[in-house]
Motif scaffolding. Sequence first.
Motif, PDB file in Angstrom:
ATOM      1  N   ILE A  51       0.882  -1.045  -0.076  1.00  0.00           N
ATOM      2  CA  ILE A  51      -0.021   0.176  -0.116  1.00  0.00           C
ATOM      3  C   ILE A  51       0.775   1.235   0.095  1.00  0.00           C
ATOM      4  O   ILE A  51       1.881   1.412   0.390  1.00  0.00           O
ATOM      5  CB  ILE A  51      -0.947   0.093   1.106  1.00  0.00           C
ATOM      6  CG1 ILE A  51      -0.295  -0.159   2.588  1.00  0.00           C
ATOM      7  CG2 ILE A  51      -2.019  -1.050   1.252  1.00  0.00           C
ATOM      8  CD1 ILE A  51      -1.157   0.081   3.874  1.00  0.00           C
ATOM      9  N   GLU A  55      -2.210   5.972   1.496  1.00  0.00           N
ATOM     10  CA  GLU A  55      -3.531   4.972   1.561  1.00  0.00           C
ATOM     11  C   GLU A  55      -3.237   4.441   3.057  1.00  0.00           C
ATOM     12  O   GLU A  55      -4.154   4.539   3.938  1.00  0.00           O
ATOM     13  CB  GLU A  55      -3.299   4.038   0.687  1.00  0.00           C
ATOM     14  CG  GLU A  55      -4.673   2.974   0.600  1.00  0.00           C
ATOM     15  CD  GLU A  55      -4.294   1.711  -0.239  1.00  0.00           C
ATOM     16  OE1 GLU A  55      -5.443   1.066  -0.581  1.00  0.00           O
ATOM     17  OE2 GLU A  55      -3.172   1.725  -0.838  1.00  0.00           O
ATOM     18  N   PHE A  56      -2.117   4.145   3.564  1.00  0.00           N
ATOM     19  CA  PHE A  56      -1.777   3.770   4.888  1.00  0.00           C
ATOM     20  C   PHE A  56      -2.268   4.733   5.730  1.00  0.00           C
ATOM     21  O   PHE A  56      -2.999   4.313   6.923  1.00  0.00           O
ATOM     22  CB  PHE A  56      -0.220   3.353   4.693  1.00  0.00           C
ATOM     23  CG  PHE A  56      -0.264   2.934   6.517  1.00  0.00           C
ATOM     24  CD1 PHE A  56      -0.090   1.565   6.897  1.00  0.00           C
ATOM     25  CD2 PHE A  56       0.364   3.815   7.368  1.00  0.00           C
ATOM     26  CE1 PHE A  56       0.249   1.084   7.987  1.00  0.00           C
ATOM     27  CE2 PHE A  56       0.623   3.165   8.636  1.00  0.00           C
ATOM     28  CZ  PHE A  56       0.752   1.978   8.915  1.00  0.00           C
ATOM     29  N   ASP A  58      -4.562   7.219   5.366  1.00  0.00           N
ATOM     30  CA  ASP A  58      -6.035   7.279   5.493  1.00  0.00           C
ATOM     31  C   ASP A  58      -6.558   6.260   6.105  1.00  0.00           C
ATOM     32  O   ASP A  58      -7.536   6.284   6.798  1.00  0.00           O
ATOM     33  CB  ASP A  58      -6.416   7.329   3.980  1.00  0.00           C
ATOM     34  CG  ASP A  58      -6.019   8.680   3.256  1.00  0.00           C
ATOM     35  OD1 ASP A  58      -5.951   9.485   4.109  1.00  0.00           O
ATOM     36  OD2 ASP A  58      -5.858   8.845   2.093  1.00  0.00           O
ATOM     37  N   TRP A  59      -6.190   4.819   5.954  1.00  0.00           N
ATOM     38  CA  TRP A  59      -6.706   3.865   6.688  1.00  0.00           C
ATOM     39  C   TRP A  59      -6.568   4.107   8.143  1.00  0.00           C
ATOM     40  O   TRP A  59      -7.330   3.535   8.850  1.00  0.00           O
ATOM     41  CB  TRP A  59      -6.224   2.386   6.160  1.00  0.00           C
ATOM     42  CG  TRP A  59      -6.833   2.019   4.777  1.00  0.00           C
ATOM     43  CD1 TRP A  59      -7.698   2.516   3.984  1.00  0.00           C
ATOM     44  CD2 TRP A  59      -6.250   0.845   4.308  1.00  0.00           C
ATOM     45  NE1 TRP A  59      -7.912   2.076   2.929  1.00  0.00           N
ATOM     46  CE2 TRP A  59      -7.125   0.765   2.943  1.00  0.00           C
ATOM     47  CE3 TRP A  59      -5.449  -0.205   4.240  1.00  0.00           C
ATOM     48  CZ2 TRP A  59      -7.076  -0.393   1.949  1.00  0.00           C
ATOM     49  CZ3 TRP A  59      -5.529  -1.148   3.305  1.00  0.00           C
ATOM     50  CH2 TRP A  59      -6.227  -1.177   2.294  1.00  0.00           C
ATOM     51  N   GLU A  62      -8.895   6.318   9.641  1.00  0.00           N
ATOM     52  CA  GLU A  62     -10.131   6.143   9.616  1.00  0.00           C
ATOM     53  C   GLU A  62     -10.452   4.778  10.662  1.00  0.00           C
ATOM     54  O   GLU A  62     -11.316   4.666  11.322  1.00  0.00           O
ATOM     55  CB  GLU A  62     -10.480   5.507   8.156  1.00  0.00           C
ATOM     56  CG  GLU A  62     -12.038   4.870   8.121  1.00  0.00           C
ATOM     57  CD  GLU A  62     -12.114   4.577   6.463  1.00  0.00           C
ATOM     58  OE1 GLU A  62     -12.822   3.534   6.526  1.00  0.00           O
ATOM     59  OE2 GLU A  62     -11.789   5.197   5.628  1.00  0.00           O
ATOM     60  N   LEU A  63      -9.603   3.811  10.757  1.00  0.00           N
ATOM     61  CA  LEU A  63      -9.952   2.891  11.530  1.00  0.00           C
ATOM     62  C   LEU A  63      -9.282   2.778  12.961  1.00  0.00           C
ATOM     63  O   LEU A  63      -9.595   2.024  13.728  1.00  0.00           O
ATOM     64  CB  LEU A  63      -9.192   1.566  10.845  1.00  0.00           C
ATOM     65  CG  LEU A  63      -9.805   1.221   9.459  1.00  0.00           C
ATOM     66  CD1 LEU A  63      -9.006   0.043   8.986  1.00  0.00           C
ATOM     67  CD2 LEU A  63     -11.242   0.813   9.547  1.00  0.00           C
ATOM     68  N   ILE A  97      -4.432  -3.467  10.166  1.00  0.00           N
ATOM     69  CA  ILE A  97      -5.291  -2.336   9.469  1.00  0.00           C
ATOM     70  C   ILE A  97      -5.755  -3.246   8.285  1.00  0.00           C
ATOM     71  O   ILE A  97      -7.174  -2.991   7.982  1.00  0.00           O
ATOM     72  CB  ILE A  97      -4.376  -1.087   8.744  1.00  0.00           C
ATOM     73  CG1 ILE A  97      -4.211  -0.265  10.202  1.00  0.00           C
ATOM     74  CG2 ILE A  97      -5.387  -0.300   8.148  1.00  0.00           C
ATOM     75  CD1 ILE A  97      -3.288   0.971   9.609  1.00  0.00           C
ATOM     76  N   VAL A  98      -5.040  -4.172   7.531  1.00  0.00           N
ATOM     77  CA  VAL A  98      -5.705  -4.565   6.213  1.00  0.00           C
ATOM     78  C   VAL A  98      -6.781  -5.884   6.946  1.00  0.00           C
ATOM     79  O   VAL A  98      -7.709  -6.066   6.451  1.00  0.00           O
ATOM     80  CB  VAL A  98      -4.696  -5.173   5.448  1.00  0.00           C
ATOM     81  CG1 VAL A  98      -5.345  -6.408   4.600  1.00  0.00           C
ATOM     82  CG2 VAL A  98      -4.141  -4.112   4.671  1.00  0.00           C
ATOM     83  N   LYS A 100      -8.438  -5.526   9.638  1.00  0.00           N
ATOM     84  CA  LYS A 100      -9.339  -4.830  10.537  1.00  0.00           C
ATOM     85  C   LYS A 100     -10.321  -4.552   9.561  1.00  0.00           C
ATOM     86  O   LYS A 100     -11.430  -4.266   9.828  1.00  0.00           O
ATOM     87  CB  LYS A 100      -8.857  -3.881  11.128  1.00  0.00           C
ATOM     88  CG  LYS A 100      -9.962  -3.020  12.251  1.00  0.00           C
ATOM     89  CD  LYS A 100      -9.044  -2.372  13.135  1.00  0.00           C
ATOM     90  CE  LYS A 100      -9.893  -1.540  14.179  1.00  0.00           C
ATOM     91  NZ  LYS A 100      -9.383  -0.684  14.943  1.00  0.00           N
ATOM     92  N   GLN A 101     -10.069  -4.276   8.112  1.00  0.00           N
ATOM     93  CA  GLN A 101     -11.065  -3.958   7.091  1.00  0.00           C
ATOM     94  C   GLN A 101     -11.989  -4.907   6.681  1.00  0.00           C
ATOM     95  O   GLN A 101     -12.296  -5.802   6.415  1.00  0.00           O
ATOM     96  CB  GLN A 101     -10.389  -3.292   5.606  1.00  0.00           C
ATOM     97  CG  GLN A 101      -9.617  -2.098   6.059  1.00  0.00           C
ATOM     98  CD  GLN A 101     -10.139  -1.101   5.093  1.00  0.00           C
ATOM     99  OE1 GLN A 101     -10.454  -1.424   3.969  1.00  0.00           O
ATOM    100  NE2 GLN A 101      -9.975   0.142   5.155  1.00  0.00           N
TER     101      GLN A 101
END
Length: 101
Positions: A51, A55-56, A58-59, A62-63, A97-98, A100-101
């Motif tokens: 990523i 993008e990292f 932002d994720w 967000e999370l 994070i990946v 958790k999505q």
Amino acid sequence: MISEQSMLYLTEKLRKEDELVELKYEYYKRLLRDELRTYKQIKVPTENYTISNEEFVDWAIELLTPQELHDVIMMIRYAKIRSTSVRPFLETIAVGIVNKQ
């Protein structure tokens, strides 16, 4: 009974505390963005996925909760103090994070 003046004081104090928490959260987001500028991409080892740093971030914003974001910033600082690489730590966070999505 609580007087009206006391209620106004407590309300004002709570509002200031909320503003302080929001300022700290914005500060941590900025620190994370600044830290990740040095890394163009972050590999997610378990997913064979890469990523971008934007993008990292932002994720992560967000999370992650504000407390989790604070913990991440502090761990990055500790790694830098010890002059160790931050990349493996960021890769570990990326896996979380990946997943958790």
